[in-house]
Design a protein around this motif. Structure first.
Motif, PDB file in Angstrom:
ATOM      1  N   GLN A  16       7.043   7.091  -1.220  1.00  9.75           N
ATOM      2  CA  GLN A  16       7.452   8.239  -0.552  1.00  9.75           C
ATOM      3  C   GLN A  16       8.914   8.393  -0.279  1.00  9.75           C
ATOM      4  OE1 GLN A  16       6.449   9.106   3.601  1.00  9.75           O
ATOM      5  NE2 GLN A  16       6.718  11.339   3.246  1.00  9.75           N
ATOM      6  N   VAL A  17       9.527   9.027  -1.102  1.00  7.80           N
ATOM      7  CA  VAL A  17      11.046   9.381  -1.319  1.00  7.80           C
ATOM      8  C   VAL A  17      11.403  10.423  -0.386  1.00  7.80           C
ATOM      9  CG1 VAL A  17      13.075   9.298  -2.650  1.00  7.80           C
ATOM     10  CG2 VAL A  17      11.147   8.008  -3.562  1.00  7.80           C
ATOM     11  N   LYS A  18      12.095  10.133   0.761  1.00  6.17           N
ATOM     12  CA  LYS A  18      12.464  11.263   1.572  1.00  6.17           C
ATOM     13  C   LYS A  18      14.065  11.715   1.137  1.00  6.17           C
ATOM     14  CE  LYS A  18       9.870   9.387   5.396  1.00  6.17           C
ATOM     15  NZ  LYS A  18       9.840   8.528   6.716  1.00  6.17           N
ATOM     16  N   PRO A  19      14.239  12.846   1.477  1.00 11.79           N
ATOM     17  CA  PRO A  19      15.592  13.573   1.172  1.00 11.79           C
ATOM     18  C   PRO A  19      16.625  12.951   2.002  1.00 11.79           C
ATOM     19  CG  PRO A  19      14.122  15.321   1.827  1.00 11.79           C
ATOM     20  CD  PRO A  19      13.220  14.155   1.980  1.00 11.79           C
ATOM     21  N   THR A  42       0.853  -1.251  -0.056  1.00 10.61           N
ATOM     22  CA  THR A  42       0.023  -0.058  -0.067  1.00 10.61           C
ATOM     23  C   THR A  42       0.785   1.379  -0.032  1.00 10.61           C
ATOM     24  OG1 THR A  42      -1.616  -1.202   1.244  1.00 10.61           O
ATOM     25  CG2 THR A  42      -1.799   1.261   1.243  1.00 10.61           C
ATOM     26  N   GLU A  43       1.987   1.267   0.956  1.00  8.19           N
ATOM     27  CA  GLU A  43       2.861   2.372   1.147  1.00  8.19           C
ATOM     28  C   GLU A  43       4.208   2.002   1.017  1.00  8.19           C
ATOM     29  OE1 GLU A  43      -0.477   5.119   3.341  1.00  8.19           O
ATOM     30  OE2 GLU A  43       1.731   5.210   4.027  1.00  8.19           O
ATOM     31  N   ILE A  44       5.145   2.740   0.539  1.00  8.12           N
ATOM     32  CA  ILE A  44       6.721   2.380   0.555  1.00  8.12           C
ATOM     33  C   ILE A  44       7.115   3.637   0.980  1.00  8.12           C
ATOM     34  CG2 ILE A  44       8.383   1.316  -0.377  1.00  8.12           C
ATOM     35  CD1 ILE A  44       7.068  -0.339  -2.027  1.00  8.12           C
ATOM     36  N   SER A  65      16.372   6.018  -6.159  1.00  9.23           N
ATOM     37  CA  SER A  65      15.204   6.860  -6.312  1.00  9.23           C
ATOM     38  C   SER A  65      15.626   8.229  -5.981  1.00  9.23           C
ATOM     39  CB  SER A  65      14.399   6.342  -5.128  1.00  9.23           C
ATOM     40  OG  SER A  65      14.972   6.431  -3.758  1.00  9.23           O
ATOM     41  N   GLN A  66      14.453   9.359  -6.240  1.00  7.03           N
ATOM     42  CA  GLN A  66      14.805  10.664  -6.151  1.00  7.03           C
ATOM     43  C   GLN A  66      13.478  11.226  -5.558  1.00  7.03           C
ATOM     44  OE1 GLN A  66      15.683  12.359  -9.807  1.00  7.03           O
ATOM     45  NE2 GLN A  66      17.620  11.268  -9.982  1.00  7.03           N
ATOM     46  N   LYS A 111      18.096   7.975  -3.203  1.00 11.48           N
ATOM     47  CA  LYS A 111      19.180   7.157  -3.717  1.00 11.48           C
ATOM     48  C   LYS A 111      19.054   5.556  -3.315  1.00 11.48           C
ATOM     49  CE  LYS A 111      22.389  10.908  -3.518  1.00 11.48           C
ATOM     50  NZ  LYS A 111      23.867  11.384  -2.810  1.00 11.48           N
ATOM     51  N   GLU A 112      18.106   5.224  -2.467  1.00 10.48           N
ATOM     52  CA  GLU A 112      17.779   3.752  -2.442  1.00 10.48           C
ATOM     53  C   GLU A 112      17.173   3.220  -3.586  1.00 10.48           C
ATOM     54  OE1 GLU A 112      16.955   3.534   2.464  1.00 10.48           O
ATOM     55  OE2 GLU A 112      15.676   2.863   1.095  1.00 10.48           O
TER      56      GLU A 112
END
Lengths: 116, 112
Positions: free
Chosen positions: A113-116, A9-11, A82-83, A16-17
């Motif tokens: 959701q890709v976190k900085p 459902t959510e990742i 990832s960005q 960069k992962e």
């Protein structure tokens, strides 16, 4: 009946992962098409890839890659390095053969959701 | 791929009223599809619209609630009738050509 399952459902990952989005489908057709779409917060659907049932070659497009395996009825999507701009909802979808209705069946979507 | 112009992009409507959404395609297509995306949900097909015939509705959707017109091969409308807050969703039209599906930019409907 046709069905598409996106179990995640959510990742949430850190920039960069690498991340893989899973998609499992069900169909009785021998000819079908699989798709991935990206839906950013703005709401529009962005086409990413189409794959027909006779082409099991994996595909790479920049940081994106797709792994299609008929033996497991899966069509998984990997984002490498990832960005933050990859943050969106991703949908996997299945369409019937051209002789049928042609409608798209969507999975439930995976929010990335890709976190900085 | 086809280019679709969908209008309006968003609207806020009073309950009990109706809203008509328009989709214009830049080329002729046989089938047009209308989808609904409720908040936080996936896309669900409402109906398939073919020119010259009545739309084919999916289970759970009826013509009285979602009348569709398809006057020619480049245009279609979807009306959301007698709206309630439960109709608050994004509505999208779509066309298919050569097994490539193109979507309109969507209509974000809020019913108050």
């Amino acid at each position: 009946a046709q069905k598409v399952t996106q179990a995640q459902t959510e990742i949430s990952v850190v920039e960069k992962e690498d991340v893989t989005l899973d998609c499992v489908y069900e169909t009785r057709d021998t000819t079908y098409y699989l798709f991935w779409y990206k839906q950013p917060p703005s709401g529009e659907l962005v086409f990413l890839i189409r794959r027909n049932s006779f082409d099991e070659q994996n595909e790479i497009s920049g940081r994106y890659s797709w792994n299609f395996q008929k033996s497991t009825s899966s069509f998984n999507f990997t984002i490498t390095a990832s960005q933050v701009v990859d943050s969106a909802v991703y949908f996997c979808a299945l369409s019937e053969a051209p002789s049928n209705t042609g409608k798209l069946i969507f999975g439930q979507g995976t929010t990335l959701q890709v976190k900085p | 791929s086809a280019v679709i112009s969908q209008k309006p992009s968003r609207d806020i409507c009073q309950r009990g009223t109706s809203l008509t959404i328009q989709c214009q395609v830049d080329s002729q297509v046989t089938m047009m599809f209308w989808y609904r995306q409720q908040p936080g949900q996936s896309l669900t097909l409402i109906a398939t619209a073919n020119q010259g015939s009545e739309a084919t509705y999916e289970s759970g959707f009826v013509i009285d609630k979602f009348p569709i017109s398809r006057p020619n091969l480049t245009f279609s409308t979807l009306t959301v009738s007698n709206m309630s807050p439960e109709d608050s969703s994004i509505y999208l039209c779509s066309v298919v050509r050569d097994y490539g599906y193109t979507f309109g930019s969507g209509t974000r409907l809020t019913v108050v």
